[in-house]
Design an enzyme around this catalytic site. Structure first.
Site, PDB file in Angstrom:
ATOM      1  N   GLU A   1       5.648  -3.522  -1.759  1.00 47.28           N
ATOM      2  CA  GLU A   1       4.813  -4.340  -2.861  1.00 47.28           C
ATOM      3  C   GLU A   1       5.597  -4.276  -3.982  1.00 47.28           C
ATOM      4  OE1 GLU A   1       0.481  -4.489  -1.960  1.00 47.28           O
ATOM      5  OE2 GLU A   1       0.675  -2.514  -3.077  1.00 47.28           O
TER       6      GLU A   1
ATOM      7  N   HIS B   1      -0.073   3.583  -4.150  1.00 45.54           N
ATOM      8  CA  HIS B   1      -0.018   2.256  -4.756  1.00 45.54           C
ATOM      9  C   HIS B   1       0.643   2.357  -6.101  1.00 45.54           C
ATOM     10  CE1 HIS B   1      -1.375  -1.602  -6.320  1.00 45.54           C
ATOM     11  NE2 HIS B   1      -1.555  -1.762  -5.022  1.00 45.54           N
TER      12      HIS B   1
END
Ligand code: PGA
Length: 245
Positions: free
Chosen positions: A169, A99
């Protein structure tokens, strides 16, 4: 291990550093999973690690348990780390790795992410490997190179469309309320599938300011195979709307 490729769409909740026993009880009391029955999608909730066990007792298929990170080490003198085996023993089926908050705040590299993915696969957990560009990289025109580099260098040995999920993302869209245009999301997803060798049929999720007001439009895009949802997943009513969009 799950064959992630058999699902139609995959929708995952990333709770980040948010939860408490009270929050979890209220959340699962309000999450009406009957609305999710009879479909071919996969739903995943990723609470912070200390709550995996208590969430697993409150969760039922088709909602699966996921983690937000795992160690690149398997055991030993690594204070504070949580191994892939420990996640597996707490019923985790999926784990987010790479992430952007881990890459940026905790300086994780593609090499670290690759080691984590290898540990997860050895413990029958499917990694969700996150990639995405910063605003400067987007404005500087290097987003395709950045994403290709992140994907190719963080894939473990034995990666396949059956065991790995990719999540795109854009960092500037995370938690900001900003999202790329639908055309821009399509362009990146189709770049990942068509221009990165071997990735044509991997599942690729979109993440970054997904809410129930935009989830349906994003999920309808051709090369978008699902969503990774942060802030909006903390509200069970909002997350049900996203899961059923
Ligand atoms: P957000 O976070 O939905 O709050 O933008 C997404 C993520 O970080 O996975």
């Amino acid at each position: 291990m799950l064959d992630v490729n058999k699902f139609n769409k995959i929708i995952a909740a990333n709770w980040k550093l948010n939860a408490s026993f009270d929050f979890i009880k209220g959340y699962f009391d309000q999450l009406n999973i009957d609305e999710l029955k009879n479909n071919e999608n996969c739903f995943i909730i990723c609470p912070p690690s200390p709550y995996l066990n208590s969430c697993s007792k409150l969760m039922n298929p088709p909602v699966l348990l996921g983690a937000q990170n795992c160690s690149k080490y398997n055991d030993g003198a690594y204070t504070g780390e949580v191994s892939a085996l420990m996640l597996a023993e707490n019923q985790c089926k999926v784990c987010i790795i790479g992430h952007s908050e881990r890459r940026q705040i905790f300086n994780e590299t593609n090499e670290d992410i690759k080691l984590k993915a290898e540990n997860l696969l050895k413990n029958d957990i499917n990694p969700i490997i996150c990639v995405g560009e910063t605003l400067e990289e987007k404005e500087g025109g290097s987003k395709f190179d950045i994403i290709q580099n992140q994907i190719t260098n963080s894939m473990p040995k034995n990666a396949s469309k059956h065991n790995i999920i990719v999540a795109y993302e854009p960092i500037w869209a995370i938690g900001t309320g900003l999202t790329p245009s639908l055309e821009d999301i399509s362009e990146i997803h189709s770049f990942i599938k068509k221009s990165i060798k071997g990735f044509d049929s991997y599942k690729v999720l979109y993440g970054g300011s997904v809410k129930s007001v935009n989830s349906e439009q994003i999920m309808k895009l051709k090369d978008v195979d699902g969503l990774l949802v942060g802030g909006a997943s903390l509200n069970p009513h909002e997350f049900i709307k996203i899961m059923t969009s």
